[in-house]
Design a protein around this motif. Structure first.
Motif, mmCIF file in Angstrom:
data_model
loop_
_atom_site.group_PDB
_atom_site.id
_atom_site.type_symbol
_atom_site.label_atom_id
_atom_site.label_comp_id
_atom_site.label_asym_id
_atom_site.label_seq_id
_atom_site.Cartn_x
_atom_site.Cartn_y
_atom_site.Cartn_z
ATOM 1 N N ILE A 94 -15.965 -23.971 -3.926
ATOM 2 C CA ILE A 94 -16.089 -25.244 -4.868
ATOM 3 C C ILE A 94 -15.031 -25.044 -5.865
ATOM 4 O O ILE A 94 -14.540 -24.096 -6.049
ATOM 5 C CB ILE A 94 -17.325 -25.294 -5.299
ATOM 6 C CG1 ILE A 94 -17.596 -24.276 -6.465
ATOM 7 C CG2 ILE A 94 -18.466 -25.236 -4.258
ATOM 8 C CD1 ILE A 94 -18.764 -24.603 -7.152
ATOM 9 N N GLY A 95 -14.709 -26.408 -6.195
ATOM 10 C CA GLY A 95 -13.774 -26.321 -7.425
ATOM 11 C C GLY A 95 -13.607 -27.572 -8.084
ATOM 12 O O GLY A 95 -14.336 -28.694 -7.844
ATOM 13 N N LEU A 96 -12.953 -27.780 -9.204
ATOM 14 C CA LEU A 96 -12.948 -28.772 -10.233
ATOM 15 C C LEU A 96 -12.311 -29.770 -9.772
ATOM 16 O O LEU A 96 -12.390 -31.086 -10.276
ATOM 17 C CB LEU A 96 -12.545 -28.342 -11.519
ATOM 18 C CG LEU A 96 -13.203 -27.341 -12.525
ATOM 19 C CD1 LEU A 96 -12.467 -26.744 -13.676
ATOM 20 C CD2 LEU A 96 -14.572 -27.573 -12.700
ATOM 21 N N SER A 97 -11.197 -29.740 -8.761
ATOM 22 C CA SER A 97 -10.360 -30.633 -8.302
ATOM 23 C C SER A 97 -9.094 -30.728 -9.575
ATOM 24 O O SER A 97 -9.126 -29.622 -10.491
ATOM 25 C CB SER A 97 -10.649 -31.979 -8.105
ATOM 26 O OG SER A 97 -9.797 -32.846 -7.689
ATOM 27 N N HIS A 98 -8.707 -32.086 -9.912
ATOM 28 C CA HIS A 98 -7.852 -32.367 -11.007
ATOM 29 C C HIS A 98 -8.326 -33.395 -11.815
ATOM 30 O O HIS A 98 -8.832 -34.215 -11.336
ATOM 31 C CB HIS A 98 -6.366 -32.368 -10.531
ATOM 32 C CG HIS A 98 -5.969 -31.174 -9.662
ATOM 33 N ND1 HIS A 98 -5.375 -30.119 -10.044
ATOM 34 C CD2 HIS A 98 -6.151 -31.056 -7.983
ATOM 35 C CE1 HIS A 98 -5.369 -29.053 -9.149
ATOM 36 N NE2 HIS A 98 -5.767 -29.726 -7.948
ATOM 37 N N GLN A 99 -7.781 -33.401 -13.085
ATOM 38 C CA GLN A 99 -8.072 -34.519 -13.935
ATOM 39 C C GLN A 99 -7.783 -35.903 -13.408
ATOM 40 O O GLN A 99 -8.276 -36.777 -13.626
ATOM 41 C CB GLN A 99 -7.403 -34.464 -15.259
ATOM 42 C CG GLN A 99 -7.749 -35.490 -16.460
ATOM 43 C CD GLN A 99 -7.355 -34.922 -17.596
ATOM 44 O OE1 GLN A 99 -6.386 -34.366 -17.793
ATOM 45 N NE2 GLN A 99 -7.746 -35.793 -18.840
ATOM 46 N N VAL A 100 -6.315 -35.874 -12.629
ATOM 47 C CA VAL A 100 -6.064 -37.120 -12.126
ATOM 48 C C VAL A 100 -6.760 -37.584 -11.002
ATOM 49 O O VAL A 100 -6.871 -38.941 -11.206
ATOM 50 C CB VAL A 100 -4.488 -36.946 -11.710
ATOM 51 C CG1 VAL A 100 -4.324 -35.720 -10.516
ATOM 52 C CG2 VAL A 100 -3.856 -38.334 -11.323
ATOM 53 N N VAL A 101 -7.521 -36.929 -10.442
ATOM 54 C CA VAL A 101 -8.289 -37.222 -9.389
ATOM 55 C C VAL A 101 -9.866 -37.660 -9.941
ATOM 56 O O VAL A 101 -10.588 -38.662 -9.463
ATOM 57 C CB VAL A 101 -8.581 -36.183 -8.363
ATOM 58 C CG1 VAL A 101 -9.671 -36.457 -7.357
ATOM 59 C CG2 VAL A 101 -7.355 -35.914 -7.642
ATOM 60 N N ILE A 102 -10.318 -36.830 -10.695
ATOM 61 C CA ILE A 102 -11.722 -36.874 -11.216
ATOM 62 C C ILE A 102 -11.769 -38.098 -12.380
ATOM 63 O O ILE A 102 -12.560 -39.117 -12.012
ATOM 64 C CB ILE A 102 -12.204 -35.644 -11.928
ATOM 65 C CG1 ILE A 102 -12.354 -34.217 -10.808
ATOM 66 C CG2 ILE A 102 -13.749 -35.827 -12.597
ATOM 67 C CD1 ILE A 102 -12.928 -34.525 -9.533
ATOM 68 N N GLU A 103 -10.792 -38.323 -12.941
ATOM 69 C CA GLU A 103 -11.047 -39.473 -13.773
ATOM 70 C C GLU A 103 -10.367 -40.789 -13.253
ATOM 71 O O GLU A 103 -10.844 -41.733 -13.348
ATOM 72 C CB GLU A 103 -10.212 -39.109 -15.162
ATOM 73 C CG GLU A 103 -10.707 -38.018 -15.894
ATOM 74 C CD GLU A 103 -10.367 -37.857 -17.603
ATOM 75 O OE1 GLU A 103 -11.019 -37.255 -18.297
ATOM 76 O OE2 GLU A 103 -9.265 -38.228 -17.692
ATOM 77 N N GLY A 104 -8.948 -40.400 -12.612
ATOM 78 C CA GLY A 104 -8.372 -41.680 -12.113
ATOM 79 C C GLY A 104 -8.953 -42.251 -10.967
ATOM 80 O O GLY A 104 -9.074 -43.389 -10.529
ATOM 81 N N VAL A 105 -9.506 -41.222 -9.999
ATOM 82 C CA VAL A 105 -10.190 -41.700 -8.700
ATOM 83 C C VAL A 105 -11.562 -41.937 -8.841
ATOM 84 O O VAL A 105 -12.138 -43.102 -8.345
ATOM 85 C CB VAL A 105 -9.582 -40.834 -7.488
ATOM 86 C CG1 VAL A 105 -10.575 -41.122 -6.484
ATOM 87 C CG2 VAL A 105 -8.354 -40.719 -7.321
#
Length: 298
Positions: A94-105
């Protein structure tokens, strides 16, 4: 050091059938594991359950499932179901992904990601071990137990690069899954941090799963140019950029494992010496030479 493969996602009709063929081939050739990313295509857990069921002798892992869009109890239930379908051969990355994905998407806050992961693991880990989860944190709450089969034998690994995340990988999880992280960074940064965290918590030695692009070729310049093109995005995402900088690499092409058989063998050996327990090869360049060479390492 175990040797595994990163499964590229099939495209077009018959994706799951093609994925199954890739898993069967990897198992028949003797690779210890096969891993699948979870981005915007197939759901990795569902795909591995469907395509990997009934294929014995190979561990199947996710590298990695993003946490934010899934409550940890829901993910635990899904992962345990998949583990049961795979006869206990799932490694849950598992992972956090990235800010651009979590906030932007997705529209979630990416504030204090290490806090989020600690709270997430505080719910997820007890559940996959067959225990009750009773937890109230700042961002997550759970009071639940599961009767899903498959509990107790499924490793939970987290994508960890920063110091606080590496501490969590050893303290609460079973290790880490790496990407775009070179041997010097593994040896000097990753291995000491995650190993000490596990030791301090009285936990077993952690797994360090290192995934890197690999191409066995005599045309090194062309292969590195291709790697620079194919993997360019990873040089721009902050978490990977930090690891490339730590390695002294200008970009992803500089940590790709490229060269003839002897050169590639030496580079993979350097990962084992750095503390990697599982090397996962992301073959690129379209040559069967890479696959044939990797089979000689099994």
């Amino acid at each position: 050091m175990r040797i595994g493969l990163l499964l590229s996602e099939p495209k077009g009709p018959g994706e799951l059938g093609e994925l199954r063929e890739r898993i069967v081939r990897a198992a028949e050739e003797g690779f210890s594991s096969a891993w699948m990313s979870n981005i915007f295509g197939l759901d990795a857990l569902t795909a591995l359950a469907v395509a990997g069921g009934g294929v014995p002798g190979i561990e199947l892992g996710t590298a990695v499932v993003p946490t934010y869009p899934r409550h940890p109890a829901a993910l635990a239930q899904q992962a345990l179901t998949v583990n049961a379908a795979l006869d206990g051969r799932l490694a849950l990355g598992i992972g956090l992904s990235h800010q651009v994905v979590i906030e932007g998407v997705y529209g979630y806050s990416f504030d204090k990601p290490a806090r989020h992961m600690r709270e997430y693991l505080s719910v997820l880990v007890p559940l996959v071990r067959g225990e009750q989860a009773d937890f109230e944190g700042e961002t997550l709450k759970a009071h639940i137990g599961l009767t899903t089969p498959g509990a107790g034998d499924m490793p939970v690994l987290i994508a960890a690069l920063a110091p606080r995340m590496l501490k969590l990988a050893g303290e609460l999880a079973d290790g880490t899954v790496l990407w775009m992280t070179g041997p010097r960074t593994v040896a000097e940064h990753v291995t000491p941090a995650v190993t000490e965290a596990a030791r301090a918590a009285g936990r077993p030695a952690p797994r360090i799963v290192c995934t890197l692009p690999v191409c066995v070729t005599d045309d090194v310049e062309a292969a590195r140019a291709l790697a620079a093109e194919v993997f360019a995005i990873y040089g721009e995402l902050p978490s990977y950029r930090a690891m490339l900088d730590r390695e002294g690499a200008a970009g992803p092409a500089d940590v790709a494992i490229v060269g003839d058989e002897e050169t590639v063998s030496a580079q993979i050996e350097s990962l084992a010496l750095a503390g990697v327990t599982d090397f996962v090869a992301a073959g690129f360049g379209g040559s069967g030479r890479t696959r044939e060479f990797l089979r000689t390492l099994l």
